[in-house]
Every structure is written in C-alpha cells, then in structure tokens.
Scaffold this active site. Structure first.
Site, PDB file in Angstrom:
ATOM      1  N   SER A 183       0.822  -1.218   0.000  1.00 31.22           N
ATOM      2  CA  SER A 183       0.000   0.000   0.000  1.00 31.22           C
ATOM      3  C   SER A 183       0.853   1.263   0.000  1.00 31.22           C
ATOM      4  CB  SER A 183      -0.950   0.005   1.199  1.00 31.22           C
ATOM      5  OG  SER A 183      -0.236  -0.090   2.413  1.00 31.22           O
ATOM      6  N   CYS A 184       2.156   1.107   0.210  1.00 33.85           N
ATOM      7  CA  CYS A 184       3.075   2.253   0.134  1.00 33.85           C
ATOM      8  C   CYS A 184       3.158   2.784  -1.302  1.00 33.85           C
ATOM      9  CB  CYS A 184       4.491   1.842   0.548  1.00 33.85           C
ATOM     10  SG  CYS A 184       4.688   1.543   2.312  1.00 33.85           S
TER      11      CYS A 184
END
Lengths: 201, 164, 124
Positions: free
Chosen positions: B27-28
C-alpha cells in the site's frame, strides 16, 4: 526481573502457547501429521525493517490477514510459501474429494489456525478475543507486512512482533509457514497485566 | 551499477548513474523525483498519507523522512535540490498504492488509494508534472528507477511487468 | 424422512466439507448460508430441523444470528461449529440456547454424533 525483560518473557510465553495450540489444530486438519513449531521470537521491529520480517521481501506467499479485537487487539498474519499450499491441501483428508477453490481452503485454514492461537491467549487471561474474517492475498511478503502495518494505528516507528514459525516434513524437504502477531501497542499493557494477574495470583 | 535500497519511510538520492530500488511495495507509494537535465534522482518510500489528523501525534515521534505523503514530497524535493537538481526541471514517476486485501466487501480502509491521492495532491501543489504512474491493484510490486535512462521498471511477481 | 440441515459458514470449503459429511451420513442439507444475516433469512424460509452455525462471519456473526433465530423460534435446534473455542464464548453460546458447541477442526464423528443427539432430543 526488569519490567521490559519480564514483558518480553510474557509475550514469548503467549507465543508459545498460541503456536502450540495452532499447530495442534493444523496437525488435526492435516490428518494428524506432525507439525513442528519454533520457539517464538519477540522483537521490536523498526518500520524500515518490517519488509524483511519474512526474509526475502519479494518472496511470493499466500497470506491471510486477520485483525482481532477484544481485551487484546491487533493483527495476525498467517502465511505459507505458494508452493506449500498445494502440498498442504494434498495432506488434508477432505481435499482429495472436495473440488474447491484454493483460496477458500486457505481462508478456512487461516481462520482455524489463527483462532486456535487466539483461543490459547484467551485461556491465559479469560478474555474473549475475536478474530475477524481472514482477508487473503497472494503476493510479495514485504508488501503484505507493509500493508498490514499501514492498516494498524501506529503512533511511532516500530512494531512489537511475536514471530512464530511452523513446519512439517513433506517428501524430502520441510514445508514451512509463519504466524505473526502484531499487538496494538495501546492494548498490550492491559494484556500483560491480565496475564500477570492470572499467573501470579 | 550502484543499487540503493530505499526502505519504508526512507529517502535516497543518486546522480549520473545508478538504481533506486523499493522491494515489495504494497500500500506504500514509491515516488521518484528526477531532474533530466542534471541527472539527479531521489526516491521516497511513503507509508501513510497524512502526518496530521488520522494518525495523531505520529509525526512528532517519527524520524522517518518519508513516512507520510504530505511531508515526504517536500522532503524528497529538498533532498534532490541539495544534490544538484534545478528547481525548474523536476519531474515525477511513481508506483504502488495497492490494496492487497480488497476482497473484503470494501470494509477495509484503502490506505494505498489514500497514499496515491495524497502524493498526487502534494505534487500538483508544488507544480511537479507526473510523467508516469502505475497505482492500485491487489498485488505487491518491486520498483526500480534507473539513471541515466530515467526508466522506472516494475515487477509484480508472477509475470506482470511494466516499464514507465 | 431424512433430517434437514441448514449449513452456515463463510467459507465455501467448509460448507462443502460439512455438506459431504452430512449427506454421507444420511442427513439432507437443504440450504447453505455464508453469513449471519443470510442464515436468519434462510432459516425462516427453509425451516430446517437443525442448523450448524459458524461464529466468525462477515456482516453478522453466528452468535447474533443464533440469538436472532431463537428469539423468533425458541424451538430452533442450532449447533455451533466454530474455531472459537474460548470458554466465555462457549458458555455464552450454550446459555443463549445453542444445543452443542463443536470446536474446529472437528472429527467427522463428532459432528454426526452431535446432530444425532440433538435429533433424539438430547442436548450437550
């Protein structure tokens, strides 16, 4: 014993009874095949090193993310290397006669293993710990850990991780997996106190 | 060629020749700012969208320059300027922002999407054009950015690959 | 006539496992539900003799569903079948009117035995 050292000891004990119960459940699902477990390691992992918890951040794994609530809250991650999943399925007595999607079998396996782990923690405190439905992903290990930590409320740059591994012998090699528990920092204190109250009465 | 590993929350800068790598991005967002004229590039491995509100007091205790999108973009910009980039010619490429656990009836918070939006907002506020981006999906990525080619290569495990 | 059963579990794999097991042992699985809401609705639609009820499910969990069914039909025969074998929860489920509590992973015999016992009027 120093407070911090004592805390680590309690968490290690929690990891031991947790993975012990989880392994028992896994063994029963795999037709009583022997499941070996490691001594848990309890670590304070800096965020920048979190992607390496699994070893290679790029290793493809099948992972189940299970947030849980109750007296102790946090996230559990149950993971298997992708090639191990099919072998595990072969070992399950019902897998042979049940034509079913691999994800569904893995979801149920993760539910039983993580819940069994939490059941053991529940017996240490008398608290009910409620796991949510497992959310499954098949992708890079580093991405899984990073995404799980991002979904948790974090107030600083590290996470407390109770890391346990398990394996069973399949043919010529060991098939291994991992169960990682990341407790919410806020709830950890109460949990430690409750364990102390139960054990040191 | 030198390969710099940019870990979660970190910023690294290279010039002339080399590679910036973020391994297993979920999700970064791996954001690269680069100056084609001066051949300077920096990568930020961004973890969460905001340093304020949602994650109270988080910033105060964070020593990671790229932990939050809203502050990371500025920090990365400052870092490449320090290494010789010119204010005028800076461009951006980015990848990541996945939602691995999207199957769950949309109940889970989509941090990946919020990260992508926060980065885009910060870039537009600073007037930095985006020349390539691949965001979203339900899989992790390894992101590499090369100098002097200025190409971003993305590997997603299995066989999915992209170059932007 | 064969005993009719409603199988409630969120994973397709577990529903199929239970269905195969029960069918093989002479029960008739008349319906399946994958969450608590679905379970309550199907119960009153199908009126099965027995329900096997998972706890950890999306939308509505099994304990809430169990209470909801028993409130409208106190004679409902519900067997909880969940990995959540924590003592306070088992007590809550039984006190709420569950006829038995089977902890997953289960031995097939244990499930058949529990259903037979419930049908013969016994309780855990």
């Amino acid at each position: 014993m120093e407070a911090r050292e004592w805390q680590l000891d309690v968490l290690k004990e929690a990891g031991t009874v947790g993975i012990g119960n989880a392994a028992k459940a896994l063994s029963s699902m795999l037709c009583d095949r022997m499941v070996y477990v490691s001594v848990p390691s309890v670590r304070f992992v800096p965020l920048s090193e979190a992607a390496w918890i699994w070893g290679d951040p790029e290793a493809i794994i099948l992972a189940a993310y299970v947030p849980f609530t109750g007296g102790l809250s946090g996230s559990a991650v149950f993971g298997l290397p992708e090639d191990a999943v099919r072998t595990f399925m072969r070992f399950m007595s019902l897998a042979a006669e049940v034509e079913c999607e691999m994800y569904s079998i893995f979801t149920e396996m993760a539910n039983i293993v993580v819940t069994s782990y939490l059941n053991a923690l529940s017996s240490m405190t008398g608290w009910v710990l409620r796991p949510s439905v497992p959310r499954v992903a098949e992708t890079m290990a580093g991405a899984v850990i990073e995404s799980v930590l991002a979904l948790m409320e974090h107030t600083n740059d590290s996470a407390t991780v109770i890391d346990t591994t398990f394996s069973l012998e399949g043919g010529h090699r060991l098939l291994g997996g991992r169960l990682i528990l990341v407790p919410d920092k806020m709830s950890l204190c109460g949990f430690l106190q409750a364990v102390e109250a139960t054990y040191c009465r | 060629m030198i390969e710099e590993i940019v870990r979660t929350g970190e910023i690294k800068v290279i010039s002339r020749e080399g590679c910036l790598t973020a391994l297993g991005v979920g999700s970064c967002v791996a954001l690269v700012l680069y100056d084609p004229g001066r051949l300077v590039a920096g990568m930020a491995h961004i973890f969460l969208p905001f340093s304020g509100n949602g994650h109270k007091s988080a910033m105060a205790s964070s020593f990671l320059p790229a932990k939050f999108a809203d502050t990371a973009v500025e920090a990365l910009h400052a870092a490449i300027l320090k290494c010789g980039a010119s204010t005028g010619g800076i461009l951006a490429k980015m990848a990541g922002g996945a939602n691995l656990f999207d199957s769950f009836q949309g109940q889970a918070l989509d941090v990946g999407k919020l990260n992508g939006e926060a980065v885009k907002k910060a870039l537009s506020e600073m007037g930095i054009p985006v020349t390539g981006a691949t965001l979203g999906g339900n899989f992790g990525r390894t992101v590499r950015f090369y100098l002097p080619s200025m190409r971003m290569k993305i590997v997603c495990g299995f066989s999915r690959e992209a170059s932007i | 006539m064969a005993t009719s059963v409603l199988v409630v579990d969120d994973t397709a794999f577990m529903r199929l496992t239970l269905k195969n097991l029960l069918t093989k042992n002479g029960f008739s699985v008349v319906g399946e539900a994958e969450n608590g809401e679905d379970a309550v609705q199907k119960y009153f639609e199908l009126k099965p003799d027995v329900v096997t009820m998972d706890i950890t499910m999306p939308k509505m969990d099994g304990i809430v569903a169990l209470k909801s069914i028993l409130q409208r039909d106190p004679s409902a025969k519900i067997i909880v079948c969940s990995a959540m074998g924590q003592k306070p929860l088992v007590i809550e489920a039984l006190a709420s009117g569950a006829k038995d509590f089977i902890v997953k992973p289960f031995q097939p015999d244990r499930v058949v035995e529990a259903l037979n016992k419930v049908m013969s009027g016994g309780s855990a």
